[in-house]
Design an enzyme around this catalytic site. Structure first.
Site, PDB file in Angstrom:
ATOM      1  CD  GLN A 252      -2.624  -1.276   2.602  1.00  0.00           C
ATOM      2  OE1 GLN A 252      -2.400  -0.506   3.533  1.00  0.00           O
ATOM      3  NE2 GLN A 252      -3.486  -2.280   2.713  1.00  0.00           N
TER       4      GLN A 252
ATOM      5  CG  HIS B 163      -2.534  -0.941   8.176  1.00  0.00           C
ATOM      6  ND1 HIS B 163      -2.942  -1.614   9.309  1.00  0.00           N
ATOM      7  CD2 HIS B 163      -3.296  -1.429   7.159  1.00  0.00           C
ATOM      8  CE1 HIS B 163      -3.905  -2.478   8.987  1.00  0.00           C
ATOM      9  NE2 HIS B 163      -4.129  -2.378   7.684  1.00  0.00           N
TER      10      HIS B 163
ATOM     11  CD  GLU C 131     -13.240   3.733  15.427  1.00  0.00           C
ATOM     12  OE1 GLU C 131     -13.400   2.797  16.233  1.00  0.00           O
ATOM     13  OE2 GLU C 131     -12.453   4.694  15.641  1.00  0.00           O
TER      14      GLU C 131
ATOM     15  CE1 TYR D  34     -10.855  10.445  18.564  1.00  0.00           C
ATOM     16  CE2 TYR D  34      -8.534  10.934  18.902  1.00  0.00           C
ATOM     17  CZ  TYR D  34      -9.832  11.361  18.791  1.00  0.00           C
ATOM     18  OH  TYR D  34     -10.137  12.692  18.915  1.00  0.00           O
TER      19      TYR D  34
ATOM     20  CE1 TYR E 299     -10.608  -7.807   7.520  1.00  0.00           C
ATOM     21  CE2 TYR E 299      -8.456  -7.545   8.530  1.00  0.00           C
ATOM     22  CZ  TYR E 299      -9.510  -7.026   7.802  1.00  0.00           C
ATOM     23  OH  TYR E 299      -9.470  -5.722   7.368  1.00  0.00           O
TER      24      TYR E 299
END
Length: 360
Positions: A80, A144, A236, A246, A257
């Site tokens: 990513q 991520h 979220e 958070y 998963y």
């Protein structure tokens, strides 16, 4: 005459189509085609549109033509990671400065970094590329990175950083993994950041306990919001507050998963609740909070792209709720969504390799 001819070429090549909303139809026009893994949009004064592609290309679309901008250094285009966000600051016309986030190779693995560079007067090349922030080394794997950039109302910069697949690191203030950072435009640390005097803490951290926030925006009052990926469920939207935790991976509205419960449940004292969450997940991407310029009834409304379902989630109200889902063949695997200076809404479709413009 040249600009008129270019506009006519766009309109003839990419005919506009209607998309239904709860407030009536809007027009969607394909503006740029042939993109490969596009990640972010940025608007230049004078009408140019910048697009980043994850493999490291920066493109400029202007007067109906798209070309590469040179001067982007090598990026870690793995998984990513790659060339990710671009930010055109408010003073760009005077400074020619742009800001970028990207995956930077480190001693071992890669980390999210923020860089600044100067765009030439003819907008053909970047120069003076300087890294002004990079997360502490130690992360590996290609997921991520977070990486959305926002210019604060006070001219500081906010950047989102994912936990890089290392869940416990999001609760570790000695690392920037799973945080929103706040820095000055030269990379220095604002004196009022919450952890500047906390022993061992990384002073750039503004909020923590995030999983993978890939969308961020300011609302009309100048407050920062982010949207982040959950695991299986639990994507979220969070209103970001100075120094707040958070909760990831201690609390979540999703599950692993494997089907196992995440952490300690959905609530814990000292940890923030989301303003909204999706279950099942939509795989949220870019986020826009609309000014109301062309659609006054949408002032302050939140729009979030979906990578999973190929749609735009439209949210509003207090408490925040999803009021509709905008979907058409154009919204396939939507990566970024932005308001242009003229109030139109642009979005990037990875699935179609294209940029689109929404107008009344």
């Amino acid at each position: 005459m040249i600009r008129l001819a270019a506009l006519l070429t766009i309109l003839l090549t990419f005919p506009a189509q209607a998309m239904e909303t709860r407030d009536g139809p809007v027009t969607v026009t394909r503006m740029i085609a042939g993109l490969e893994e596009p990640w972010a949009l940025g608007f230049l004064p004078g009408g140019g549109v910048l697009v980043t592609e994850r493999d490291g290309r920066l493109l400029l679309h202007h007067d109906g033509k798209t070309r590469a901008v040179t001067g982007v250094p090598e990026v870690a285009a793995r998984g990513q990671g790659g060339l990710l966000d671009v930010l055109v600051p408010r003073d760009f016309a005077a400074t020619r400065t742009l800001f970028f986030t990207y995956a930077k190779a480190q001693a071992e693995g890669e980390g999210t970094a923020v860089a600044r560079a100067q765009l030439s007067q003819d907008a053909t090349r970047l120069s003076d590329w300087r890294v002004i922030f990079e997360m502490a080394p130690g992360s590996s794997g290609g997921r991520h990175f977070g990486s959305r950039l926002v210019e604060g109302a006070d001219d500081t910069l906010y950047a989102t950083i994912g936990e890089r697949g290392d869940r416990p690191s999001a609760q570790d203030l000695t690392r920037e993994n799973g945080s929103v950072i706040r820095i000055n435009r030269d990379g220095s640390i604002p004196a009022d950041n919450p952890f500047t005097v906390t022993p061992g803490a990384r002073p750039a951290i503004w909020s923590w306990g995030h999983r993978n926030p890939q969308g961020a925006a300011l609302d009309p009052e100048g407050r920062l919001w982010v949207v982040e990926h959950g695991a299986k469920g639990g994507d979220e939207i969070n209103r970001i507050r100075r120094g707040a935790n958070y909760g990831w991976p201690v609390i979540s509205y999703g599950q692993h998963y494997s089907g196992e419960r995440i952490g300690e449940g959905t609530h814990k004292e000292g940890m923030e609740q989301p303003a909204f969450y999706w279950d099942p997940s939509i795989a949220p991407s870019g986020m826009m909070i609309y000014s109301g310029a062309l659609w006054p009834e949408w002032r302050g409304h939140v729009f979030v792209g979906s990578l999973k379902f190929g749609l735009i989630s439209h949210l509003a109200g207090q408490p925040l709720r999803e009021i509709e889902r905008l979907k058409s063949p154009h919204t396939a695997r939507l990566r970024d969504i932005r308001e242009a200076p003229d109030g139109s809404i642009w979005f990037l479709s990875v699935g179609n390799g294209a940029a689109y413009r929404i107008t009344p």
